[in-house]
Motif scaffolding. Structure first.
Motif, mmCIF file in Angstrom:
data_model
loop_
_atom_site.group_PDB
_atom_site.id
_atom_site.type_symbol
_atom_site.label_atom_id
_atom_site.label_comp_id
_atom_site.label_asym_id
_atom_site.label_seq_id
_atom_site.Cartn_x
_atom_site.Cartn_y
_atom_site.Cartn_z
ATOM 1 N N LEU A 190 39.146 47.150 12.075
ATOM 2 C CA LEU A 190 40.240 46.283 12.539
ATOM 3 C C LEU A 190 41.419 47.126 13.032
ATOM 4 C CD1 LEU A 190 40.140 43.544 9.725
ATOM 5 C CD2 LEU A 190 39.599 43.185 12.143
ATOM 6 N N ILE A 191 41.697 48.206 12.297
ATOM 7 C CA ILE A 191 42.808 49.090 12.709
ATOM 8 C C ILE A 191 42.445 49.779 14.028
ATOM 9 C CG2 ILE A 191 44.155 51.141 12.117
ATOM 10 C CD1 ILE A 191 43.615 50.390 9.131
ATOM 11 N N ALA A 192 41.229 50.316 14.110
ATOM 12 C CA ALA A 192 40.791 51.051 15.303
ATOM 13 C C ALA A 192 40.826 50.149 16.536
ATOM 14 C CB ALA A 192 39.392 51.614 15.087
ATOM 15 N N GLN A 193 40.534 48.877 16.342
ATOM 16 C CA GLN A 193 40.532 47.931 17.470
ATOM 17 C C GLN A 193 41.924 47.352 17.729
ATOM 18 O OE1 GLN A 193 37.618 45.172 16.027
ATOM 19 N NE2 GLN A 193 35.872 46.484 16.575
ATOM 20 N N ASP A 194 42.929 47.895 17.055
ATOM 21 C CA ASP A 194 44.323 47.457 17.209
ATOM 22 C C ASP A 194 44.481 45.952 16.925
ATOM 23 O OD1 ASP A 194 47.011 47.968 17.661
ATOM 24 O OD2 ASP A 194 46.899 47.441 19.792
ATOM 25 N N GLN A 195 43.734 45.504 15.946
ATOM 26 C CA GLN A 195 43.800 44.067 15.620
ATOM 27 C C GLN A 195 44.805 43.750 14.512
ATOM 28 O OE1 GLN A 195 40.246 41.727 15.380
ATOM 29 N NE2 GLN A 195 39.061 43.290 16.432
ATOM 30 N N MET A 196 45.453 44.800 13.957
ATOM 31 C CA MET A 196 46.414 44.538 12.890
ATOM 32 C C MET A 196 47.846 44.567 13.431
ATOM 33 S SD MET A 196 44.412 43.904 10.645
ATOM 34 C CE MET A 196 44.405 43.969 8.904
ATOM 35 N N LEU A 197 48.567 43.479 13.194
ATOM 36 C CA LEU A 197 49.984 43.428 13.549
ATOM 37 C C LEU A 197 50.737 44.422 12.666
ATOM 38 C CD1 LEU A 197 52.537 42.108 14.781
ATOM 39 C CD2 LEU A 197 52.331 40.316 13.040
ATOM 40 N N GLU A 198 50.332 44.481 11.420
ATOM 41 C CA GLU A 198 50.872 45.437 10.450
ATOM 42 C C GLU A 198 49.847 45.615 9.359
ATOM 43 O OE1 GLU A 198 51.663 44.760 7.038
ATOM 44 O OE2 GLU A 198 50.842 42.776 7.248
#
Ligand code: 5GP
Length: 202
Positions: free
Chosen positions: A75-83
């Protein structure tokens, strides 16, 4: 409420529809936000993803989305986390960008219940958000609540109190401070800060 001078209403004259509720561990952020979700259906409470295993009684998709560390990496690698943040030096917790954006696009009043590190990241990404600090009536009350909850080991309690001490010092960074003396009252104040009518509840 202590509004920041730069915390003006948007060009549309509408208050920002995203509110971040943060505050020290065991202050009751979860209880207050759950109360808001149950009594104020006009508020959309974000469900976080976490690598922490579920506690007894916690429901997937309601309390959290419980994900494996590999999935969280993805999720982080795919830039899916706002924070996202490692909380209490242990597990990762984070807010999905797409679900929040969808709720905002639908015109919902979005509430994020996250830790201080996450609140600071949202401040960077969405400075127009309203930042609310939930404070305990006093330090002893906070210790009582943490120990009384009985869900954490002594080692975990020590770690969380250490974090709480640092988190309390961040209060001046916030737009508003709500003291959690009574859940119902604190929730009402939060809802009013969100620009909603606290009388409009179920
Ligand atoms: P717990 O393990 O007791 O459910 O939560 C521990 C901490 O994680 C709480 O302080 C809570 O506010 C924080 N937390 C929950 N969800 C998120 C999230 O999506 N992002 C961040 N940064 N913190 C979160």
């Amino acid at each position: 409420m202590r509004p920041r001078p730069e915390h003006a209403e948007g060009e549309s004259g509408q208050r920002p529809r995203i509110t971040v509720l943060a505050g020290p561990t065991a202050v009751g952020k979860g209880t207050v936000s759950r109360y808001v979700r149950e009594h104020y259906p006009q508020v959309w409470l974000s469900v976080s993803a976490t690598t922490r295993p579920p506690r007894r009684g916690e429901v997937e998709g309601e309390h959290y989305f419980f994900v494996a560390p590999d999935r969280f990496d993805e999720l982080i690698a795919q830039d899916q986390m706002l924070e996202w943040a490692v909380v209490h030096g242990k597990n990762r917790y984070g807010t999905r960008r797409d679900t929040v954006q969808r709720a905002l696009d639908e015109g919902q009043h979005v509430l994020l219940e996250i830790d201080l590190q996450g609140a600071r990241q949202v401040r960077q990404a969405m400075p127009e958000a309203t930042f609310v600090f939930l404070a305990p009536p006093n330090w002893d009350e906070l210790v009582q609540r943490l120990v009384g909850r009985g869900t954490e080991s002594a080692e975990e309690q020590r770690r969380r109190l250490e974090t709480a001490r640092m988190e309390l010092a961040a209060e001046p960074e916030f737009d508003a401070v709500v003291v959690n003396d009574r859940v119902e009252r604190a929730a009402e104040e939060l809802v009013r800060i969100m620009g909603l009518d606290p009388e409009d509840h179920r």
